[in-house]
Scaffold this motif. Sequence first.
Motif, PDB file in Angstrom:
ATOM      1  N   HIS A  53     -10.451   8.623 -36.333  1.00 51.73           N
ATOM      2  CA  HIS A  53     -10.210   7.626 -35.303  1.00 51.73           C
ATOM      3  C   HIS A  53      -9.192   6.627 -35.840  1.00 51.73           C
ATOM      4  N   SER A  60     -14.530  14.326 -26.423  1.00 54.90           N
ATOM      5  CA  SER A  60     -14.262  13.190 -27.300  1.00 54.90           C
ATOM      6  C   SER A  60     -15.482  12.286 -27.417  1.00 54.90           C
ATOM      7  N   ASP A  82      -8.515   8.664 -30.447  1.00 53.48           N
ATOM      8  CA  ASP A  82      -9.388   9.662 -31.066  1.00 53.48           C
ATOM      9  C   ASP A  82      -8.480  10.732 -31.648  1.00 53.48           C
TER      10      ASP A  82
END
Length: 722
Positions: free
Chosen positions: A350, A298, A340
Motif C-alpha cells: 500500500h 482490493s 493499493d
Amino acid sequence: MSRTFHRFFATATPALLTLFAPSPGIAQGKDNAPSQYPVEEVIVSAQKRDQRLQDVPISETVLDDQLLRNANMDSGTEIARQTPNLRVSVLGDESQPKFSMRGVSTAEFNLNAISPTGVFYDEVYIGASYLGGAQIFDIERIEVLRGPQGTLFGKNTTAGAINVISKAPSFEQEGSLTVGYGTENYREIQTIGEFPIVEDRFSARLAYTGAKSDPYIKNVNPGGEDMSDIDRQAARLTLGYKQNDLDATLRLFQNKSDPQAIGAITYGTGPGGTNALGVNPRTNPNNGRPMGTDELASDRGGRIKVRGDGGYLTINKDIGELTLTSITSFLEGEFLNEADGDGTAQNLLHIDFGAKNREMGQDLRLSSNHGGPFNWIAGLYYFEDKVDVNTVYNLFQEIPLAGVTLDQRYTQYRESYAIYADGTYDFGNGYQLYGGLRYTDDKGSLEDFQVNPSIPPQGDLTYHDEEPTGRLGLQKYFTDELMVYGQFVYGYRSSAINGGALSSPDELTVADPEKLRSYEVGIKSQWLDRRLTLNGAVFYYDFTDQQFQNVAGIGQQQLVNAGESAIVGLELETRYQATDKLTLSVGLGLLDTEYEELVLNGEDLSGNELIEAPEYTVNFAVDYRQPLGDAGTLTFHIDAVNVAEQHFSATNDPVYQVDEFWDAGARVAFLSADESYEIAFYVKNLTDNDTETGLQIDPTTMTKFTTVPYPRRFGVELTVWF
C-alpha cells in the motif's frame, strides 16, 4: 532501421517527391483563384507571436475548440488521440498525465520529477502535472510542438512542448450552459459567461466545469469499495483590459478532484502469475474464477485528492516598433493518492503519495513588430518551485512481524534564470534564415531528506547547471502555399535528484542533464486552392545522457543516465476540405528507436527499443454537416487512433510490453437554425479498449501494476447559448 520504415520509404518516397515538387502551374504569389470552399487559416503562437501554421518551421499539431468539442476531449490524457507521435501514460487518475513525444519520455513517476515534455498554459510553465490536468475547458486551442523547444519555451522541453491556450475575453456579452449525462452515471456541467464592465475597455469572463461518475472498476472483495471514478471541478476567471497600445489579461483558476483511488489491475510475476505471497491477483478469491480487466479484489478503497489554484498576468505594451510582453505567474497545489499497489485482498503493498507544490515564474521580453525583413524576440526568464513530499510505503503487513513501513519526507527547491533571443531574416526570393540562442542557469537542492526508519536525516544535496540551447534553420518558400525547412536544434533537460530513494543514503544521487541534438527537414504545403493541407517532417535525434529511473525493487530505485540513444522518425498530417460539408483529417507518426549505449543492473541493453515509443501511430477524423433548411443543421464526427505495441522497460521483456490498440469516438449533434441550442449524442472509447495506459513492476512484491482506460461511454449533451 526497422522494416516498417523500409516499407514506408520504399513505397511513399517517389509519390511524396512528385507531390512536393513545385507545379509549373502554381504562381509565385497570392494571385491564385479563391477556393470554392473557403478554408479558415490556422493561427498559432508557437514562436511567441501570432503566425499562420503554414509559416512556422515546427512540426506542430493544433487542436482547436471545435475539434476538442467534437471529440469530447476534457482532460490532458486525451489529446494524444489526434496527435502523431504523442503518447500519454497514466498510473494515477486523469489529473496526472505523463507524456512521451517522438519517443522521448521518462519512466519516473516520483512526485519531484520533471517531464521532458514541457506543459504550458497560456505560455506559463506548469511543473507539477496535476496543477493543469483538469483545465481543459473554455479552450481556444492546444498547440503540440514536437522536437526540442528550448530556445523560446526553455529547459525541460527536449521532447517538445504542449501549450494550452484558454479563451481570452471577447469584450462582448455572451454565455452558455452545457449539461450532460452518460453511462456509468456520468454527469457533467459546464457554464461560461462574459460580462463587459467598461465597453471595449474592461471585461470579465468566468468559466466553470464539473463532472462525476460512478466507479468503473468493480471490487469483488466483500465490503470493499469500487474504484476509479470521476469527480472533478475547475473554474477560471479571466479579466481583460485594453487601451490604445496596451492590453492586459489576468487569469485566476482553481481546480479540485476527489475521486476514489485508481483501481489497479495487477498481475503476479512469479510462477503461475502469483505475487510474493503466492496469490494470483487475477483470480477471484470468492470463486476461484479469472477476473476481467474491470475487476479486482482490493482490501482498501483509498482516495485521490487534488487541489490547485493560482493566477497569471499577461501584459502587452506597444512601444513604437517594439512590443514589450510581461507574463507573471504564481501557482500552488496539493496532491494525495492512496493506492493499493498490490491490487489484492492482502496487505502486500500500500502506498500513500503526498505532495505540496508552489511555483512562480516571470517572462519579460521585447519583440519587433515593424514587419521588415528582420523580426526578432529577446527576453529574460525566471522560474522557481518548491515541492514538499511525504510518501508512505506499507509492505508485507499481511505477514506477522514481517511488515515494514517506510515514511519518506523531503523538500526540493529549484531555481532557473535564462536569457534568450530568436529571430528570422528574410533574404528575398523566398529564403528565410532563422535561429535563436538561450542561456540557462539552473540550481536545485534536496533538503531534510529522511526515510523512517531506514534512512536518517541527510544533509542537503544540490546541483548547478549552466547550459546553452538553440536552433539554426533555413526555410524556403516555393510559393505562398509551399514551404520547406531544414534545421538543427539543441535541447537539454536540467539535472534531477532521485526522489525514490528508500533504503540507503547511497540512492540519493543526482542524474546529469540530458541532451538532445535534433536534425529535421519538414514541409508545410497547401493544394487545390488551399482545400488540402499536407504537412510533414523527417527527423534524426542524437540523444545522450537520458535521465532514466531503474526500479530494482522497493528500496532499490535508481535515477541514472542512459548513455546514448538514436531516434529516427516521421510525421505526416493532412486535412482535406472535400466539400463545404465534408472535412477529412489523417495523421501518421513513425518511430525507429534504439539504445546505443545502456547498461542497467549489469545487463547490456544496447540495441533495445526505447520505452513508450510505439513504432507507429495513425489517427483520422471525419466531420460532416448536413443543413436541414429552416430547422437547423446536423453534424457528424468520428475519430480514431491506432497505436502500435510499446515497451515500458528498457529490457524489452514481454512482461513490460503492452499490445497494439484502437481507440475511437463519435458524435452526432443537432444545432438549431438560430444557433441558440445544440443537442448531441456521443460515444467515447467505441472499441471498449482496455489496453494498459500505464505499467510498473515491483520486483520486491513480484507485482505488475497497470491501469486501464475508462470503458465505453455513451452520452448526451445539451448546450444552450444566451
